[in-house]
Design a protein around this motif. Sequence first.
Motif, PDB file in Angstrom:
ATOM      1  N   MET A   1      40.104   8.894  28.533  1.00  0.00           N
ATOM      2  CA  MET A   1      39.503   9.449  27.313  1.00  0.00           C
ATOM      3  C   MET A   1      38.079   9.891  27.623  1.00  0.00           C
ATOM      4  O   MET A   1      37.273   9.106  28.103  1.00  0.00           O
ATOM      5  CB  MET A   1      39.486   8.384  26.213  1.00  0.00           C
ATOM      6  N   ASN A   2      37.772  11.183  27.346  1.00  0.00           N
ATOM      7  CA  ASN A   2      36.456  11.694  27.691  1.00  0.00           C
ATOM      8  C   ASN A   2      35.457  11.502  26.555  1.00  0.00           C
ATOM      9  O   ASN A   2      35.803  11.099  25.441  1.00  0.00           O
ATOM     10  CB  ASN A   2      36.540  13.179  28.083  1.00  0.00           C
ATOM     11  N   LYS A   3      34.200  11.826  26.875  1.00  0.00           N
ATOM     12  CA  LYS A   3      33.123  11.634  25.899  1.00  0.00           C
ATOM     13  C   LYS A   3      33.302  12.514  24.676  1.00  0.00           C
ATOM     14  O   LYS A   3      32.949  12.127  23.554  1.00  0.00           O
ATOM     15  CB  LYS A   3      31.778  11.919  26.573  1.00  0.00           C
ATOM     16  N   ASN A   4      33.839  13.734  24.860  1.00  0.00           N
ATOM     17  CA  ASN A   4      34.028  14.629  23.727  1.00  0.00           C
ATOM     18  C   ASN A   4      35.031  14.062  22.730  1.00  0.00           C
ATOM     19  O   ASN A   4      34.872  14.217  21.511  1.00  0.00           O
ATOM     20  CB  ASN A   4      34.493  16.001  24.222  1.00  0.00           C
ATOM     21  N   MET A   5      36.077  13.403  23.245  1.00  0.00           N
ATOM     22  CA  MET A   5      37.062  12.781  22.354  1.00  0.00           C
ATOM     23  C   MET A   5      36.425  11.643  21.561  1.00  0.00           C
ATOM     24  O   MET A   5      36.652  11.510  20.350  1.00  0.00           O
ATOM     25  CB  MET A   5      38.251  12.272  23.164  1.00  0.00           C
ATOM     26  N   ILE A   6      35.622  10.833  22.239  1.00  0.00           N
ATOM     27  CA  ILE A   6      34.934   9.738  21.543  1.00  0.00           C
ATOM     28  C   ILE A   6      33.997  10.299  20.471  1.00  0.00           C
ATOM     29  O   ILE A   6      33.944   9.799  19.343  1.00  0.00           O
ATOM     30  CB  ILE A   6      34.133   8.876  22.538  1.00  0.00           C
ATOM     31  N   LYS A   7      33.280  11.359  20.821  1.00  0.00           N
ATOM     32  CA  LYS A   7      32.366  11.988  19.851  1.00  0.00           C
ATOM     33  C   LYS A   7      33.137  12.496  18.642  1.00  0.00           C
ATOM     34  O   LYS A   7      32.725  12.324  17.489  1.00  0.00           O
ATOM     35  CB  LYS A   7      31.613  13.134  20.516  1.00  0.00           C
ATOM     36  N   GLY A   8      34.291  13.120  18.889  1.00  0.00           N
ATOM     37  CA  GLY A   8      35.118  13.610  17.789  1.00  0.00           C
ATOM     38  C   GLY A   8      35.601  12.480  16.903  1.00  0.00           C
ATOM     39  O   GLY A   8      35.656  12.612  15.666  1.00  0.00           O
ATOM     40  N   MET A   9      35.982  11.354  17.509  1.00  0.00           N
ATOM     41  CA  MET A   9      36.431  10.196  16.728  1.00  0.00           C
ATOM     42  C   MET A   9      35.315   9.672  15.831  1.00  0.00           C
ATOM     43  O   MET A   9      35.548   9.293  14.676  1.00  0.00           O
ATOM     44  CB  MET A   9      36.911   9.093  17.670  1.00  0.00           C
ATOM     45  N   ILE A  10      34.092   9.617  16.395  1.00  0.00           N
ATOM     46  CA  ILE A  10      32.954   9.130  15.605  1.00  0.00           C
ATOM     47  C   ILE A  10      32.695  10.044  14.417  1.00  0.00           C
ATOM     48  O   ILE A  10      32.463   9.593  13.281  1.00  0.00           O
ATOM     49  CB  ILE A  10      31.703   9.011  16.496  1.00  0.00           C
ATOM     50  N   VAL A  11      32.757  11.365  14.661  1.00  0.00           N
ATOM     51  CA  VAL A  11      32.562  12.327  13.573  1.00  0.00           C
ATOM     52  C   VAL A  11      33.651  12.160  12.514  1.00  0.00           C
ATOM     53  O   VAL A  11      33.369  12.127  11.305  1.00  0.00           O
ATOM     54  CB  VAL A  11      32.558  13.768  14.132  1.00  0.00           C
ATOM     55  N   PHE A  12      34.892  12.041  12.953  1.00  0.00           N
ATOM     56  CA  PHE A  12      36.014  11.933  12.020  1.00  0.00           C
ATOM     57  C   PHE A  12      35.906  10.668  11.155  1.00  0.00           C
ATOM     58  O   PHE A  12      36.089  10.728   9.925  1.00  0.00           O
ATOM     59  CB  PHE A  12      37.323  11.929  12.796  1.00  0.00           C
ATOM     60  N   THR A  13      35.628   9.510  11.787  1.00  0.00           N
ATOM     61  CA  THR A  13      35.524   8.273  11.003  1.00  0.00           C
ATOM     62  C   THR A  13      34.342   8.328  10.038  1.00  0.00           C
ATOM     63  O   THR A  13      34.429   7.784   8.920  1.00  0.00           O
ATOM     64  CB  THR A  13      35.375   7.054  11.932  1.00  0.00           C
ATOM     65  N   THR A  14      33.268   8.988  10.429  1.00  0.00           N
ATOM     66  CA  THR A  14      32.115   9.112   9.542  1.00  0.00           C
ATOM     67  C   THR A  14      32.456   9.974   8.333  1.00  0.00           C
ATOM     68  O   THR A  14      32.039   9.679   7.195  1.00  0.00           O
ATOM     69  CB  THR A  14      30.908   9.717  10.295  1.00  0.00           C
ATOM     70  N   ILE A  15      33.225  11.043   8.542  1.00  0.00           N
ATOM     71  CA  ILE A  15      33.670  11.887   7.418  1.00  0.00           C
ATOM     72  C   ILE A  15      34.489  11.069   6.425  1.00  0.00           C
ATOM     73  O   ILE A  15      34.280  11.129   5.206  1.00  0.00           O
ATOM     74  CB  ILE A  15      34.510  13.078   7.944  1.00  0.00           C
TER      75      ILE A  15
END
Length: 313
Positions: A1-15
């Motif tokens: 799992m790359n950093k971009n995927m982790i970043k996307g997950m953080i954005v999604f959970t925050t939404i």
Amino acid sequence: MNKNMIKGMIVFTTIVERGSMSAAAQQLNLSSSAVSQQVTKLEMDMGISLLHRNTRNLTLTEAGSLFYKNCCKVIAIVETTEQKLNNLKGIPSGELKIAAPIGFGGGLLSEPFKYLLAAHPQISLNLLLQDGPIDIVNDGIDLAICIGPLSDSNLIARHLADWRMLLCVSPDYLPMHKNIHHPTELAAFNRVNHTYARVNHACTKSEILTHNHSQARFELASSRIAVNNMQALIQFTLDGLGFAALPEPEIYKYLKSGQLVTLLPEWSLSTYKVYSVTSARDKQPAKVKEALNTLSQYFGQSGFCQPVKRGAA
């Protein structure tokens, strides 16, 4: 799992937790378009819609609900791992695996380890004692204490101490030891030798001894007994099987008690160089750094082993 995927997950959970993209953007200090792009990319990567969008609110799809729950788990694991890694970098903790020659188990490491464990209660110690070559990387060794120069250029050595090597013998084996004045006179007696010392001198078959400004070569070929363990070498010398070149700190108590005496006190052997060795990593854990500092301070102290007057019976 790359950093971009982790970043996307953080954005999604925050939404999901904030209820809107604009609120998530404000919390994450991102633009609304950047947040929207992260969600779009996630949906493209997953091949399924994660959010129902309308002009007033956002709701999770069935896939979005499943994805959100697992995002929370992944983010929690990442945060916990980062915290543990930060602790390793900043706070000395965890198992410290150290390799050393067997002779160091006789008390030479007690004081530095006693201080290290008292100062850092989160460190546990695993000490591996063995003579001969050690594979630091494959054996998972954090730090090794070694004698002599390194053959592996991928390791980092830190000089700890220079110990005197003394020619020693049991008084019972050479009762007239005080009448020996030159190395050549020892050719008539048995020498007990360390196997690795013999290998190191295989090219010359001799060892240089210094007397003031003069030098002499002592022939190792006269050695009739070779052993790959320093403690056995010391014991054979105590038992009168012959004489040997021994490191002063490891035989101090025997010299003091008179169980061993030194030969040719006016002649000096090459020193016994002690090193700490670690793998060539750019960043060492805090536990290794503290162990290195403690060993350097201890072995760097002058007089940590009180010298005995050479030639004393």
